[in-house]
Write an enzyme that holds these catalytic residues in place. Structure first.
Site, PDB file in Angstrom:
ATOM      1  CG  HIS A  23      -1.675  -0.557   1.126  1.00  0.00           C
ATOM      2  ND1 HIS A  23      -1.720  -2.403   2.760  1.00  0.00           N
ATOM      3  CD2 HIS A  23      -3.131  -1.257   0.664  1.00  0.00           C
ATOM      4  CE1 HIS A  23      -3.207  -3.814   2.163  1.00  0.00           C
ATOM      5  NE2 HIS A  23      -3.965  -2.938   0.994  1.00  0.00           N
ATOM      6  N   GLY A  76      -3.168  -1.702  -7.228  1.00  0.00           N
ATOM      7  CA  GLY A  76      -1.631  -2.846  -7.285  1.00  0.00           C
ATOM      8  C   GLY A  76      -1.452  -3.717  -8.328  1.00  0.00           C
ATOM      9  CE  LYS A 127      -1.852 -10.687  -2.986  1.00  0.00           C
ATOM     10  NZ  LYS A 127      -2.856  -9.887  -2.668  1.00  0.00           N
ATOM     11  CG  ASP A 128      -5.820  -7.211  -5.440  1.00  0.00           C
ATOM     12  OD1 ASP A 128      -6.458  -7.807  -4.990  1.00  0.00           O
ATOM     13  OD2 ASP A 128      -4.543  -6.276  -4.679  1.00  0.00           O
ATOM     14  CB  SER A 159      -4.308  -6.264   4.633  1.00  0.00           C
ATOM     15  OG  SER A 159      -4.477  -5.318   3.427  1.00  0.00           O
TER      16      SER A 159
END
Ligand code: AMP
Length: 271
Positions: free
Chosen positions: A28, A138, A140-141, A177
């Site tokens: 983040h 991101g 990431k997703d 997270s």
């Protein structure tokens, strides 16, 4: 938030939004730092959005630490943290939803029914409330980023969408997270995801272009006790299934380590 956004826009300020569900980590923070660079006013939203969780998912136990998040946000130069309540975001049962078709047919789409509708809808709402010029997400997703880009294009939203690379722990685990859920033993097994991607990438570097064989090399690197939800190789842009890599493709993995569902991905691009 909307009145503040309108005022800032009228004053000619460039507003950057980084939407999050909180429990901030260095992934983040990398988005926030890029946001700080790209605009005058940096807004982080922290909202655990119930409509993107399935009935058997982790909404109730999703990790939260608002005080810690605000410290990290301040440290990254955030001007405003927008932390709405569920009641503020959903004051009435919503009859309207944003659905991005096609891009959501594979990968997490069928495994998390309604998830991307929840994401697209809440991001559309956040855009209307914060009125950012730029929004940062991101890779990431990866599928989520594609969905947001397409929503913005299809609905003529006046927001520049920026994607940022995946931030990893030193051993390769993608920061999330949800990593806080992992026991020490699960934390070790969670390395399966990045190792699987690495194995496929090595095969790709050695010349393998066949999708099934690339997926098989990834699957072969998954440790015992890790339950693969899917490993899919798809066109990096359309997210359509492919049989061989002729243009950039994304290898995406989702797997359960214990009860924790983790995702990771890597783009394989022929030179
Ligand atoms: P989340 O709070 O998990 O909804 O994530 C908020 C934003 O941070 C999304 O755009 C994510 O893709 C991004 N993000 C989460 N983890 C990482 C990471 N390890 N590296 C880069 N971006 C990330």
């Amino acid at each position: 938030m909307r009145i503040r956004g309108e005022d800032l826009r009228r004053d000619g300020r460039v507003i950057v939004l980084v939407p999050t569900m909180g429990f901030l980590h260095d992934g983040h923070v990398s988005l926030l730092r890029e946001g700080r660079r790209r605009g005058d006013i940096l807004v982080v939203s922290i909202f655990v959005n119930p409509t993107q969780f399935g009935p058997n998912e982790d909404l109730a136990r999703y990790p939260r630490d608002l005080a810690g998040d605000l410290d990290k946000a301040r440290g990254a130069g955030v001007d405003y943290a927008f932390v709405p309540t569920v009641a503020a975001m959903y004051p009435r049962p919503a009859l309207t939803r944003v659905h991005v078709a096609g891009l959501t047919d594979g990968m997490c789409g069928p495994r998390r029914p309604g998830h991307f509708d929840g994401v697209a809808t809440v991001v559309a709402k956040l855009f209307h409330l914060v009125q950012p010029h730029v929004a940062i997400f991101g890779e990431k997703d990866y599928q989520q980023l594609g969905v947001i880009r397409r929503m913005v294009a299809d609905l003529d939203m006046d927001v520049e969408v920026v994607g940022m690379p995946i931030v990893r722990e030193a051993d390769g685990l993608a920061m999330s997270s949800r990593n806080v859920y992992l026991s020490p033993d699960e934390r070790r097994r969670a390395l399966s995801l990045s190792r699987a991607l690495g194995a496929a990438e090595a095969a790709f570097a050695a010349g393998e272009r066949d999708a099934a064989r690339l997926v098989a090399s990834a699957t072969g690197a998954i440790a015992d006790g890790v339950r693969v939800d899917y490993i899919e190789l798809r066109d990096a842009e359309s997210l359509e299934a492919i049989e061989a890599v002729a243009r950039p493709a994304v290898l995406a993995v989702a797997a359960f380590v214990g009860k924790t569902r983790l995702i990771d991905n890597r783009v394989l691009a022929p030179t």
